[in-house]
Design a protein around this motif. Structure first.
Motif, PDB file in Angstrom:
ATOM      1  N   ILE A 198       0.860  -1.196   0.000  1.00 39.63           N
ATOM      2  CA  ILE A 198       0.000   0.000   0.000  1.00 39.63           C
ATOM      3  C   ILE A 198       0.892   1.241   0.000  1.00 39.63           C
ATOM      4  CG2 ILE A 198      -1.978   1.182   1.022  1.00 39.63           C
ATOM      5  CD1 ILE A 198      -2.634  -1.383   2.572  1.00 39.63           C
ATOM      6  N   ASP A 199       0.695   2.036  -1.026  1.00 37.17           N
ATOM      7  CA  ASP A 199       1.493   3.253  -1.199  1.00 37.17           C
ATOM      8  C   ASP A 199       0.635   4.424  -0.718  1.00 37.17           C
ATOM      9  OD1 ASP A 199       3.542   4.837  -1.961  1.00 37.17           O
ATOM     10  OD2 ASP A 199       3.542   4.269  -4.080  1.00 37.17           O
ATOM     11  N   PHE A 200       0.864   4.840   0.528  1.00 39.52           N
ATOM     12  CA  PHE A 200       0.051   5.907   1.152  1.00 39.52           C
ATOM     13  C   PHE A 200       0.677   7.258   0.833  1.00 39.52           C
ATOM     14  CE2 PHE A 200      -0.626   2.256   3.985  1.00 39.52           C
ATOM     15  CZ  PHE A 200      -1.967   2.336   4.323  1.00 39.52           C
ATOM     16  N   TRP A 201       0.020   8.052  -0.014  1.00 39.63           N
ATOM     17  CA  TRP A 201       0.540   9.381  -0.376  1.00 39.63           C
ATOM     18  C   TRP A 201      -0.260  10.499   0.304  1.00 39.63           C
ATOM     19  CZ3 TRP A 201       4.518  10.878  -3.711  1.00 39.63           C
ATOM     20  CH2 TRP A 201       5.120   9.855  -4.438  1.00 39.63           C
ATOM     21  N   ASN A 202       0.443  11.545   0.651  1.00 40.72           N
ATOM     22  CA  ASN A 202      -0.172  12.810   1.057  1.00 40.72           C
ATOM     23  C   ASN A 202       0.640  13.914   0.407  1.00 40.72           C
ATOM     24  OD1 ASN A 202      -1.886  11.487   2.851  1.00 40.72           O
ATOM     25  ND2 ASN A 202      -1.705  13.073   4.349  1.00 40.72           N
ATOM     26  N   LEU A 203       0.019  14.725  -0.428  1.00 41.11           N
ATOM     27  CA  LEU A 203       0.792  15.797  -1.085  1.00 41.11           C
ATOM     28  C   LEU A 203       0.425  17.166  -0.538  1.00 41.11           C
ATOM     29  CD1 LEU A 203       0.815  14.633  -4.831  1.00 41.11           C
ATOM     30  CD2 LEU A 203       2.596  14.334  -3.093  1.00 41.11           C
ATOM     31  N   ASP A 204      -0.790  17.272  -0.032  1.00 40.78           N
ATOM     32  CA  ASP A 204      -1.289  18.570   0.388  1.00 40.78           C
ATOM     33  C   ASP A 204      -1.946  18.429   1.763  1.00 40.78           C
ATOM     34  OD1 ASP A 204      -1.960  21.180   0.162  1.00 40.78           O
ATOM     35  OD2 ASP A 204      -3.757  20.846  -1.041  1.00 40.78           O
ATOM     36  N   ARG A 206       1.085  18.769   3.037  1.00 38.22           N
ATOM     37  CA  ARG A 206       2.498  18.473   3.249  1.00 38.22           C
ATOM     38  C   ARG A 206       2.845  17.189   2.502  1.00 38.22           C
ATOM     39  NH1 ARG A 206       4.886  18.881   9.264  1.00 38.22           N
ATOM     40  NH2 ARG A 206       7.077  18.661   8.743  1.00 38.22           N
ATOM     41  N   VAL A 207       4.009  17.150   1.876  1.00 37.37           N
ATOM     42  CA  VAL A 207       4.410  15.947   1.133  1.00 37.37           C
ATOM     43  C   VAL A 207       5.000  14.925   2.101  1.00 37.37           C
ATOM     44  CG1 VAL A 207       5.928  15.026  -0.660  1.00 37.37           C
ATOM     45  CG2 VAL A 207       4.889  17.290  -0.933  1.00 37.37           C
ATOM     46  N   LEU A 208       4.216  13.877   2.381  1.00 30.76           N
ATOM     47  CA  LEU A 208       4.692  12.760   3.199  1.00 30.76           C
ATOM     48  C   LEU A 208       4.076  11.498   2.612  1.00 30.76           C
ATOM     49  CD1 LEU A 208       4.266  14.035   6.898  1.00 30.76           C
ATOM     50  CD2 LEU A 208       6.411  13.811   5.642  1.00 30.76           C
ATOM     51  N   ARG A 209       4.853  10.442   2.579  1.00 32.63           N
ATOM     52  CA  ARG A 209       4.372   9.207   1.965  1.00 32.63           C
ATOM     53  C   ARG A 209       4.916   8.022   2.759  1.00 32.63           C
ATOM     54  NH1 ARG A 209       7.536   6.965  -3.294  1.00 32.63           N
ATOM     55  NH2 ARG A 209       6.392   5.029  -3.625  1.00 32.63           N
ATOM     56  N   VAL A 210       4.082   6.996   2.931  1.00 32.78           N
ATOM     57  CA  VAL A 210       4.576   5.738   3.515  1.00 32.78           C
ATOM     58  C   VAL A 210       4.328   4.628   2.512  1.00 32.78           C
ATOM     59  CG1 VAL A 210       4.382   4.038   5.371  1.00 32.78           C
ATOM     60  CG2 VAL A 210       4.104   6.472   5.904  1.00 32.78           C
ATOM     61  N   LEU A 211       5.389   3.955   2.118  1.00 34.96           N
ATOM     62  CA  LEU A 211       5.245   2.781   1.254  1.00 34.96           C
ATOM     63  C   LEU A 211       5.280   1.556   2.167  1.00 34.96           C
ATOM     64  CD1 LEU A 211       5.071   1.482  -1.537  1.00 34.96           C
ATOM     65  CD2 LEU A 211       7.559   1.566  -1.666  1.00 34.96           C
ATOM     66  N   TYR A 212       4.116   0.896   2.247  1.00 37.98           N
ATOM     67  CA  TYR A 212       3.903  -0.241   3.153  1.00 37.98           C
ATOM     68  C   TYR A 212       4.060  -1.526   2.330  1.00 37.98           C
ATOM     69  CZ  TYR A 212       0.859  -3.530   5.740  1.00 37.98           C
ATOM     70  OH  TYR A 212       0.328  -4.622   6.369  1.00 37.98           O
ATOM     71  N   THR A 213       5.064  -2.356   2.661  1.00 37.63           N
ATOM     72  CA  THR A 213       5.354  -3.550   1.845  1.00 37.63           C
ATOM     73  C   THR A 213       5.562  -4.781   2.719  1.00 37.63           C
ATOM     74  OG1 THR A 213       6.523  -2.097   0.270  1.00 37.63           O
ATOM     75  CG2 THR A 213       6.903  -4.456   0.040  1.00 37.63           C
ATOM     76  N   PRO A 214       4.571  -5.678   2.789  1.00 37.39           N
ATOM     77  CA  PRO A 214       4.811  -6.935   3.510  1.00 37.39           C
ATOM     78  C   PRO A 214       5.955  -7.700   2.835  1.00 37.39           C
ATOM     79  CG  PRO A 214       2.477  -6.670   2.956  1.00 37.39           C
ATOM     80  CD  PRO A 214       3.225  -5.624   2.182  1.00 37.39           C
ATOM     81  N   ALA A 215       6.928  -8.169   3.641  1.00 40.65           N
ATOM     82  CA  ALA A 215       8.095  -8.845   3.056  1.00 40.65           C
ATOM     83  C   ALA A 215       8.007 -10.359   3.196  1.00 40.65           C
ATOM     84  CB  ALA A 215       9.377  -8.341   3.717  1.00 40.65           C
TER      85      ALA A 215
END
Ligand code: FAD
Length: 382
Positions: A198-204, A206-215
């Motif tokens: 799950i690629d969680f983006w927030n641009l407005d 504030r630019v912050l993003r969490v790339l969630y990757t089960p390994a």
């Protein structure tokens, strides 16, 4: 008794160096890998591999080991402000998520089983086009082929004086391996498929993003992206209050990440005027560091390691000139890596990945590439 086999000396025991080492050893070469660090290991983060590198792992016999502790998530989901933009199931595209230590261990095992000599605490200081490699202890060695797989600050590349352009991007990422905590995440958001990437983006605002990757079943890779100009966003250890205020649904795993020091990596792209000089070739980040948007830095490193081994072996078998064969290898293979670099740079510049539905057109060309297919250049030209 002296060893009459072809000799390869490789600088760097990362993904590129170990892949090249296994491939060459399995093709009959005598191979030494020199690793500057005291131990051969990868840092605690995750990684995604695609068809291009998975095909290479098949060829060097490393797939069963890799499969044992890796997974293919059901979908790649993209969200903007927690609203789903796309859920791409990537049907027909081979891909796998895993931890970096697991990939590194898998490659190390393959190299050892192929008879590669791996020397830790061995720092390479440079190489010359005639196939001489020099070491920090003042010694040197001769080889038919020298490979610079010594990362983005490559001593082999720099010693050859190959002109290089370096472009730094405005964003960067801090990476963590933490426990999955699936039940806790499910309790916070029951409708979410927590096995997805799950690629969680927030641009407005504030630019912050969490790339969630089960390994795998137990470990989760999370990568926290922010512009380098954002002092709080790029701080390590992470500013837990900031990140949980923007991504409250990830609070349990952000809490774990806050307990790890972490390191913020600014994105960068490096492009060389040429990848080979005489009997020396550079591969991986030494030749082509790229932004992580397409998750193809290691993938292209491994595909180039394999195709280099095949090209060098075929040239010597045919009694051809090795430096000319290495130039031809670069001419044929480099366009695929250039494409991955260009596309990754474009995504980093535009942040267009936030819109979702990204696995189409140029963006999947590298992922679909099969470097082990002898007819690959005709297939891709068609
Ligand atoms: C945030 C982020 C996320 C990424 N995600 C992905 C992903 O999901 N998928 C993907 O394919 N790629 C990804 N990448 C890219 C990938 O990590 C790199 O492209 C890959 O690690 C490069 O491998 P390498 O073997 O060329 O270099 P390195 O991994 O840097 O290995 C170089 C090795 O050489 C050794 N060395 C250095 N100098 C010397 C010397 N002088 N003598 C001897 N040894 C030396 C080093 O100690 C090291 O072991 C990502 C990168 C970043 C920054």
């Amino acid at each position: 008794m002296t060893d009459s086999r072809r000799r390869a000396e490789i600088s760097g025991g990362g993904f590129a160096g170990l892949t090249a080492a296994s491939a060459l050893a399995q093709m009959g070469w005598s191979v030494r890998v020199h690793e500057r660090a005291a131990e051969l290991r990868a840092e605690g983060a995750g990684i995604v591999l695609w068809n291009n590198s998975l095909q290479v792992l098949d060829k060097i016999g490393a797939t069963p080991d890799l499969q044992a502790r890796s997974m293919t998530p059901p979908a790649y989901e993209t969200r903007m402000n927690n609203v789903i933009q796309s859920q791409e199931t990537l049907d027909g595209i081979r891909w796998r998520t895993m931890t970096r230590p697991h990939l590194h261990d898998t490659l190390l095992t393959a190299a050892r089983e192929s008879g590669v000599e791996i020397i830790a605490n061995s720092e390479v200081t440079g190489a010359t086009p005639d196939g001489t490699v020099t070491f920090a202890d003042g010694s040197s060695a001769e080889a038919d082929l020298v490979i610079g797989a010594d990362g983005v600050s490559s001593a082999v590349r720099d010693s050859l004086g190959i002109p290089m352009k370096r472009e730094r991007s405005r964003d960067g990422i801090t990476r963590f391996l933490v426990p999955r905590r699936k039940a806790e995440l499910q309790a916070l958001e029951p409708d979410t498929e927590w096995d997805n990437v799950i690629d969680f983006w927030n641009l407005d605002p504030r630019v912050l993003r969490v790339l969630y990757t089960p390994a795998n079943d137990e470990e989760l890779y999370i990568a926290l992206m922010s512009p380098s100009a954002d002092a709080d966003g790029s701080r390590v250890p992470i500013d837990l209050e900031l990140w949980t205020s923007v991504f409250p649904q990830l609070a349990p795993v952000l809490q774990d990440a806050a307990g790890i020091q972490g390191r913020y990596y600014g994105y960068q792209t490096t492009r060389l005027e040429h990848w080979t000089d005489g009997h020396v070739a550079v591969i991986g980040d030494s030749a082509h560091a790229m932004c992580p948007a397409l998750a193809q830095g290691a993938g292209t490193a491994m595909q180039n390691a394999w195709t280099l081994a095949v090209a060098a072996t075929a040239a010597l078998d045919a009694g051809e000139d090795l430096p000319a064969a290495l130039r031809e290898w670069e001419r044929l293979e480099r366009p695929y890596t250039d494409l991955a670099q260009d596309k990754s740079q474009w995504y980093a510049d535009t942040r267009e990945m936030a819109k979702g539905n990204q696995f189409t057109g140029d963006s999947v060309q590298t992922a679909l590439y099969n470097p082990t297919d002898p007819n690959r250049h005709e297939v891709h030209a068609a």
